[in-house]
Design an enzyme around this catalytic site. Structure first.
Site, PDB file in Angstrom:
ATOM      1  N   ASP A   1       0.862  -1.185   0.000  1.00 26.47           N
ATOM      2  CA  ASP A   1       0.000   0.000   0.000  1.00 26.47           C
ATOM      3  C   ASP A   1       0.895   1.231   0.000  1.00 26.47           C
ATOM      4  OD1 ASP A   1      -2.413  -1.425   0.100  1.00 26.47           O
ATOM      5  OD2 ASP A   1      -2.410  -1.495   2.280  1.00 26.47           O
TER       6      ASP A   1
ATOM      7  N   ASP B   1      -7.168  -1.567  -4.395  1.00 25.96           N
ATOM      8  CA  ASP B   1      -8.199  -1.145  -3.442  1.00 25.96           C
ATOM      9  C   ASP B   1      -9.152  -0.140  -4.089  1.00 25.96           C
ATOM     10  OD1 ASP B   1      -6.930  -2.688  -1.476  1.00 25.96           O
ATOM     11  OD2 ASP B   1      -5.728  -0.991  -0.784  1.00 25.96           O
TER      12      ASP B   1
END
Length: 154
Positions: free
Chosen positions: A114, A130
């Site tokens: 991330d 995401d």
């Protein structure tokens, strides 16, 4: 929307996700925040062994298996009907691409990379997979309300 367009959208999302994560892992320093769009978005590399909002932390094997099951299920769903409505097609393309993108990380690295962080609000750091999954949810909702509206008129 034709099956080929749904598949192309999912492939685009996987490529965007994997290339951006590769760049992030090779360019950013773990935990260091770099402003990207001042006051809105910064780049902060983290390794996430859980799911959204760090739920199920240290469950990469379980979540990798779940990613595989979802990817297979969505692939079958896409393959069974050669055409579908715009919003449902977008939802399936985004969901398949996002699921595969994060699944690849879990299977290959044991965690999800991330690196996108919203500055003005307290929100978990995320990635393009995401974003795709969240867009899928939005498209499913739009499709459901559109179908409900059509049924009430008919």
């Amino acid at each position: 929307m034709r099956r080929g367009i749904v598949v192309a959208l999912s492939v685009f999302m996987v490529v965007l996700d994997q290339l951006s994560k590769h760049w992030a892992r090779n360019t950013l320093v773990q935990g260091e925040a770099i402003p990207f769009v001042p006051g809105l978005l910064q780049l902060t590399l983290v390794r996430n062994t859980g799911a959204a909002f760090s739920l199920f932390r240290d469950s990469s094997t379980l979540l990798g298996g779940l990613s595989l099951v979802v990817a297979i299920g969505v692939s079958v769903w896409v393959w069974r009907e050669p055409r579908r409505g715009l919003w449902m097609g977008l939802a399936l393309g985004f969901l398949l691409g996002g699921t595969i993108g994060n699944g690849i990380d879990r299977w290959r690295l044991g965690h999800v990379t991330d690196f996108l962080e919203l500055v003005p609000i307290q929100f978990p750091i995320f990635n393009w997979a995401d974003v795709a999954i969240n867009l899928a949810v939005l498209c499913f909702v739009i499709d459901a309300f559109g179908n409900r509206h059509e049924q009430s008129e008919g």
